[in-house]
Scaffold this motif. Structure first.
Motif, PDB file in Angstrom:
ATOM      1  N   ASP A  27      -0.278   7.132   7.292  1.00  0.00           N
ATOM      2  CA  ASP A  27      -0.495   5.881   8.011  1.00  0.00           C
ATOM      3  C   ASP A  27       0.413   4.786   7.471  1.00  0.00           C
ATOM      4  OD1 ASP A  27      -1.924   4.123   9.854  1.00  0.00           O
ATOM      5  OD2 ASP A  27      -2.869   3.274   8.084  1.00  0.00           O
ATOM      6  N   ALA A  28       0.510   4.689   6.147  1.00  0.00           N
ATOM      7  CA  ALA A  28       1.377   3.674   5.540  1.00  0.00           C
ATOM      8  C   ALA A  28       2.846   3.940   5.873  1.00  0.00           C
ATOM      9  CB  ALA A  28       1.180   3.657   4.024  1.00  0.00           C
ATOM     10  N   TRP A 201       6.561  -2.786  -1.506  1.00  0.00           N
ATOM     11  CA  TRP A 201       5.446  -2.809  -2.446  1.00  0.00           C
ATOM     12  C   TRP A 201       4.118  -2.909  -1.714  1.00  0.00           C
ATOM     13  CZ3 TRP A 201       5.958  -0.707  -6.750  1.00  0.00           C
ATOM     14  CH2 TRP A 201       7.168  -0.776  -7.455  1.00  0.00           C
ATOM     15  N   ASP A 202       4.136  -3.637  -0.607  1.00  0.00           N
ATOM     16  CA  ASP A 202       2.941  -3.693   0.222  1.00  0.00           C
ATOM     17  C   ASP A 202       2.601  -2.296   0.738  1.00  0.00           C
ATOM     18  OD1 ASP A 202       0.902  -5.286   1.674  1.00  0.00           O
ATOM     19  OD2 ASP A 202       1.959  -4.570   3.439  1.00  0.00           O
ATOM     20  N   ASN A 203       3.620  -1.493   1.002  1.00  0.00           N
ATOM     21  CA  ASN A 203       3.407  -0.136   1.466  1.00  0.00           C
ATOM     22  C   ASN A 203       2.765   0.738   0.386  1.00  0.00           C
ATOM     23  OD1 ASN A 203       3.598   2.005   3.352  1.00  0.00           O
ATOM     24  ND2 ASN A 203       5.466   2.723   2.380  1.00  0.00           N
ATOM     25  N   VAL A 204       3.147   0.507  -0.861  1.00  0.00           N
ATOM     26  CA  VAL A 204       2.513   1.228  -1.963  1.00  0.00           C
ATOM     27  C   VAL A 204       1.009   0.965  -1.964  1.00  0.00           C
ATOM     28  CG1 VAL A 204       2.346   1.446  -4.474  1.00  0.00           C
ATOM     29  CG2 VAL A 204       4.590   1.232  -3.388  1.00  0.00           C
ATOM     30  N   LEU A 205       0.643  -0.296  -1.787  1.00  0.00           N
ATOM     31  CA  LEU A 205      -0.774  -0.657  -1.757  1.00  0.00           C
ATOM     32  C   LEU A 205      -1.474  -0.042  -0.551  1.00  0.00           C
ATOM     33  CD1 LEU A 205      -0.493  -4.422  -2.763  1.00  0.00           C
ATOM     34  CD2 LEU A 205      -1.518  -2.597  -4.131  1.00  0.00           C
ATOM     35  N   ARG A 206      -0.827  -0.073   0.614  1.00  0.00           N
ATOM     36  CA  ARG A 206      -1.424   0.509   1.814  1.00  0.00           C
ATOM     37  C   ARG A 206      -1.629   2.016   1.654  1.00  0.00           C
ATOM     38  NH1 ARG A 206      -1.672  -2.597   6.368  1.00  0.00           N
ATOM     39  NH2 ARG A 206      -0.587  -4.591   6.317  1.00  0.00           N
ATOM     40  N   SER A 207      -0.753   2.661   0.905  1.00  0.00           N
ATOM     41  CA  SER A 207      -0.854   4.111   0.703  1.00  0.00           C
ATOM     42  C   SER A 207      -2.155   4.504   0.012  1.00  0.00           C
ATOM     43  CB  SER A 207       0.331   4.628  -0.134  1.00  0.00           C
ATOM     44  OG  SER A 207       1.554   4.425   0.535  1.00  0.00           O
ATOM     45  N   VAL A 208      -2.744   3.565  -0.720  1.00  0.00           N
ATOM     46  CA  VAL A 208      -4.012   3.850  -1.402  1.00  0.00           C
ATOM     47  C   VAL A 208      -5.114   2.900  -0.930  1.00  0.00           C
ATOM     48  CG1 VAL A 208      -2.907   4.836  -3.432  1.00  0.00           C
ATOM     49  CG2 VAL A 208      -3.347   2.384  -3.363  1.00  0.00           C
ATOM     50  N   SER A 209      -4.905   2.286   0.243  1.00  0.00           N
ATOM     51  CA  SER A 209      -5.878   1.362   0.833  1.00  0.00           C
ATOM     52  C   SER A 209      -6.268   0.241  -0.122  1.00  0.00           C
ATOM     53  CB  SER A 209      -7.134   2.130   1.285  1.00  0.00           C
ATOM     54  OG  SER A 209      -6.811   3.027   2.319  1.00  0.00           O
ATOM     55  N   GLY A 210      -5.281  -0.283  -0.847  1.00  0.00           N
ATOM     56  CA  GLY A 210      -5.563  -1.346  -1.809  1.00  0.00           C
ATOM     57  C   GLY A 210      -4.955  -2.681  -1.468  1.00  0.00           C
ATOM     58  N   ASP A 211      -4.339  -2.807  -0.273  1.00  0.00           N
ATOM     59  CA  ASP A 211      -3.599  -4.031   0.042  1.00  0.00           C
ATOM     60  C   ASP A 211      -4.511  -5.256   0.135  1.00  0.00           C
ATOM     61  OD1 ASP A 211      -4.331  -2.322   2.280  1.00  0.00           O
ATOM     62  OD2 ASP A 211      -3.515  -3.868   3.603  1.00  0.00           O
ATOM     63  N   ARG A 212      -5.641  -5.140   0.802  1.00  0.00           N
ATOM     64  CA  ARG A 212      -6.521  -6.303   0.965  1.00  0.00           C
ATOM     65  C   ARG A 212      -7.151  -6.711  -0.362  1.00  0.00           C
ATOM     66  NH1 ARG A 212      -9.790  -5.813   6.754  1.00  0.00           N
ATOM     67  NH2 ARG A 212      -7.935  -5.700   8.086  1.00  0.00           N
ATOM     68  N   ALA A 213      -7.611  -5.724  -1.124  1.00  0.00           N
ATOM     69  CA  ALA A 213      -8.241  -6.033  -2.410  1.00  0.00           C
ATOM     70  C   ALA A 213      -7.248  -6.695  -3.351  1.00  0.00           C
ATOM     71  CB  ALA A 213      -8.800  -4.758  -3.044  1.00  0.00           C
ATOM     72  N   TYR A 214      -6.031  -6.176  -3.400  1.00  0.00           N
ATOM     73  CA  TYR A 214      -5.016  -6.744  -4.291  1.00  0.00           C
ATOM     74  C   TYR A 214      -4.662  -8.172  -3.884  1.00  0.00           C
ATOM     75  CZ  TYR A 214      -0.640  -7.582  -6.711  1.00  0.00           C
ATOM     76  OH  TYR A 214       0.343  -8.142  -7.486  1.00  0.00           O
ATOM     77  N   ARG A 215      -4.454  -8.387  -2.587  1.00  0.00           N
ATOM     78  CA  ARG A 215      -4.100  -9.728  -2.121  1.00  0.00           C
ATOM     79  C   ARG A 215      -5.221 -10.728  -2.398  1.00  0.00           C
ATOM     80  NH1 ARG A 215       0.398 -10.056   1.071  1.00  0.00           N
ATOM     81  NH2 ARG A 215       1.302  -8.085   1.771  1.00  0.00           N
ATOM     82  N   TRP A 216      -6.462 -10.298  -2.242  1.00  0.00           N
ATOM     83  CA  TRP A 216      -7.589 -11.195  -2.505  1.00  0.00           C
ATOM     84  C   TRP A 216      -7.633 -11.589  -3.975  1.00  0.00           C
ATOM     85  CZ3 TRP A 216     -12.160 -11.229  -5.346  1.00  0.00           C
ATOM     86  CH2 TRP A 216     -13.096 -12.203  -4.975  1.00  0.00           C
ATOM     87  N   LEU A 217      -7.374 -10.630  -4.857  1.00  0.00           N
ATOM     88  CA  LEU A 217      -7.430 -10.913  -6.294  1.00  0.00           C
ATOM     89  C   LEU A 217      -6.228 -11.698  -6.788  1.00  0.00           C
ATOM     90  CD1 LEU A 217      -8.680  -7.443  -7.599  1.00  0.00           C
ATOM     91  CD2 LEU A 217      -9.973  -9.585  -7.636  1.00  0.00           C
ATOM     92  N   ASN A 218      -5.105 -11.605  -6.058  1.00  0.00           N
ATOM     93  CA  ASN A 218      -3.859 -12.208  -6.536  1.00  0.00           C
ATOM     94  C   ASN A 218      -3.304 -13.267  -5.595  1.00  0.00           C
ATOM     95  OD1 ASN A 218      -2.947 -10.440  -9.050  1.00  0.00           O
ATOM     96  ND2 ASN A 218      -3.826  -9.053  -7.521  1.00  0.00           N
TER      97      ASN A 218
END
Length: 315
Positions: A27-28, A201-218
């Protein structure tokens, strides 16, 4: 619990996690390929094949022709790829049938219905217009099965073997994705910590479904160093390496308590836990991210092998 039953539960959830993680990766990759020029899109598809560990078998069939339809059909359904998602999910169902008397009706129904749906959709090559639905259905299958397990299964040995398989596989997958993606994105160590390509780098996060969590924390800030720290050390994120090993440690402790004995897997888990607890992001980059991840994957594999030995999976 018989070793064969423990083995079936452990591998049923390893295969489920593997299929789901591969779908996330696909998907990513599709999201990235659709927003890049032709050359960059081909590179993204090549990266996806590498991250999924299927480079050799893909090259044997397509000789480096990394067009999107070749890649996603190879990953989803190609019979010459023994690790395709359809075959992987078939292994989920096969193991579920083997341990049918130890899982709830809801877990079995979620697996069986998902399998029939995927088999129907993957009887023929998948067009780009249908790819999103197929990938989404694979991911939903994982969500349904895990939800059914959490809501209906006894917290007995079977439950903990299932969770152990989940977190062994998840840790392995995330470590390999991060290693391959990071290696491809950083042509030189001088780029460590730079914003080389925000979309990648956003794609790396999407590959593990971590993009929203990471953006919220950072606060939406994307940087390589922060992403590595998030995916490796942040125990708040359920797909980080630290979270996976923390959860695996708890499940192995529960199994030891239920069986009134600890084994080699518990000792290896303690050693791995101490290493992870004492590691900082500076330590990781000083050692080298690739070297750190390879050592992590090897420790993870040793723990999985020890689980099989301790609980006589082949008996």
């Amino acid at each position: 619990m018989l070793g064969r039953t423990a083995n079936g539960l452990f591998w049923m959830f390893r295969y489920l996690e593997r299929a789901e993680n591969t779908a996330r990766l696909l998907d990513a990759g599709l999201r990235m390929a659709l927003t890049r020029d032709h050359t960059s899109a081909r590179e993204e598809w090549r990266s996806l094949i590498g991250a999924s560990g299927q480079q050799a078998s893909f090259d044997a069939k397509y000789d480096g022709d990394f067009t999107g339809s070749n890649v996603w059909n190879f990953i989803l359904r190609d019979k010459e790829n023994s690790a395709n998602i359809l075959s992987t999910f078939e292994q989920v169902r096969t193991n579920a049938r083997m341990v049918r008397n130890t899982i709830s009706s809801e877990v079995w129904e979620a697996i069986n219905e998902s399998w029939m749906n995927l088999e129907s959709q993957l009887k023929r090559p998948v067009a780009q217009g249908n790819l999103g639905k197929v990938v989404g259905d694979v991911r939903r299958a994982g969500t349904l099965v895990h939800g059914a397990m959490a809501g209906t299964m006894l917290r007995d040995s079977g439950f903990h073997f299932a969770r152990a398989g989940t977190f062994v596989e998840r840790a392995d997958s995330v470590a390999r994705i991060l290693d391959i993606k990071y290696y491809l994105l950083l042509p030189s160590l001088t780029y460590v910590g730079s914003s080389l390509d925000t979309s990648q780098w956003d794609n790396v996060l999407r590959s593990v479904s971590g993009d929203r969590a990471y953006r919220w924390l950072n606060a939406g800030e994307i940087d390589a160093r922060g992403i590595v720290e998030f995916l490796v050390l942040d125990e708040r994120f359920p797909r980080s390496l630290a979270f996976c090993h923390s959860a695996l440690r708890d499940d192995l402790a529960s199994l030891a308590k239920l069986h009134h004995a600890q084994g080699a897997c518990n000792e290896l888990m303690r050693e791995a836990d101490m290493i992870m607890t004492d590691t900082t992001i500076d330590d990781i980059f000083e050692k080298g991210l690739h070297e750190f991840l390879i050592e992590f994957v090897n420790r993870n594999s040793s723990i999985a092998a020890a689980i099989a030995e301790d609980y006589r999976f082949t008996a």
